[in-house]
Design an enzyme around this catalytic site. Sequence first.
Site, mmCIF file in Angstrom:
data_model
loop_
_atom_site.group_PDB
_atom_site.id
_atom_site.type_symbol
_atom_site.label_atom_id
_atom_site.label_comp_id
_atom_site.label_asym_id
_atom_site.label_seq_id
_atom_site.Cartn_x
_atom_site.Cartn_y
_atom_site.Cartn_z
ATOM 1 N N HIS A 63 1.400 4.783 -6.273
ATOM 2 C CA HIS A 63 0.488 4.713 -7.419
ATOM 3 C C HIS A 63 -0.857 5.331 -7.069
ATOM 4 C CE1 HIS A 63 -1.691 1.623 -5.269
ATOM 5 N NE2 HIS A 63 -0.542 1.038 -5.032
ATOM 6 N N ASP A 120 2.818 1.934 -1.478
ATOM 7 C CA ASP A 120 2.757 2.568 -0.155
ATOM 8 C C ASP A 120 3.839 2.056 0.790
ATOM 9 O OD1 ASP A 120 1.544 0.093 -0.258
ATOM 10 O OD2 ASP A 120 -0.179 0.634 0.982
#
Length: 474
Positions: A78, A333
């Site tokens: 994101h 992540d």
Amino acid sequence: MPTLTSILYALSITGATALNYGSLNNNEKQFSQEFRDNYSILKHYGGNGPYSERRSHGISRDPPPACTVDQVIMIKRHGERYPSPSLGAGIEKTLSKLHAANTTFAGDLAFFNDWTYYVPNACWYNAETASGPYAGLLDGYNHGTEYRDRYGHLWDGESVVPMWASGYGRVIETARKFGEGFFGYNYSSNAALNVISEDEGMGANSLTPVCYDDRDAGICAALTNVMPLFKVAAERLNAQNPGLGVNETDVYYLMSMASFELNARAFSEWIDVFTQDEWVSFGYVEDLNYYYCAGPGDKTMAAVGSVYANASLTLLNEGPEKTNSLFFNFVHDTNITPILAALGLLTPEEDLPLDRIPFGNPYSTGDIVPQGGHFTIERLSCAQTAISNAGSYVRLVLNEAVVPFNKCTSGPGYSCPLEQYSTIVKGLLPDYVGQCKVPHKDPKSLDFWWVFNTTTELNYRTGPVGCQEGAVDF
């Protein structure tokens, strides 16, 4: 006497030489001989700060000569966000200590007299940022436009193309913005966003698989946020501002706060509060956290990443003729680092030390998973050349830098022949279901790339934006 035509012809064939001689006569070098420290604060934020491209090996990002890209499998973190609630609590505690000092700040903290915290209220923790030149929503949109320019030839302009996002608010919003950038005016009708639940019960049919037998969790929990230089920084700030009383942990929270500030603002005065050496230490602490908590230092992460790596291998071998050409995926992540671990990319030969910084460390998270970071697998279709055969090749790209795949670099542009890539990957991947003890009732394989919706009902949010937290924030 020379004619005008002869003069122009002479200039046309000697112009470049004349220009070079002119440069030499002016004592100007065509190429600089200065290669300095390659220092950028963006490389020492870990995964906290704005996106920056990976430092490359000098391999061209464009397709090699005689090759075209015929399939793309991308997974993107994101866009830039505000701190998490847990980190925010530590930041606010440290800021309260500074405010309680009830003094006019001096030295490196003189700006703090007029500084305001960039998080409007607790509701904004974890949310993607929408302000400043590094804004997360802008990151998603810009990335979409860049990939339309790079891979637009893989879309016929009419077909409905699915995209996949894990079921978390900021991830979904990144996917939407990327889609708007890639498809432009056609996003509302030609993109089909598929949201994949982050629930653990999804098993292997997930963009965010988990390991039920995480035996390395204790190593991760034992990591400390304190490095020797954090104490040096605390002593400096206390000396400049008597009575302040900050400690090493406070310094860590202040540096964390600074590393997130650029996600929401164009400029952070906190950056200059700390020295380059202190930022290098901070970046290494972040490397340790990713390595031991979500990367190859946790021996279960390769199994978790094998889910995506194995499914993408199937796509590559089926090719665009049997499946699709574009596979855009959006996650967090810590869903990307396990994939790299599964493929054996950037894994150090020895575990990262906890008592020193190993310079030359390949596991530098500022290069691996900055906010908006992404890992792209390209399938190349190449013609016969003097040094390579016609056929399909695989090229790996991390944050827009080509990363040679282990020792397989015999293809054009240091790519790897698909057949050889397949053999190597199959030999690397552990058994996710067995190693992670996936419950019998949970899915054992990823199939949403083959079974997906083509409706557009999730392409846009249907209600107002409330508080930013939530796993089902459509």
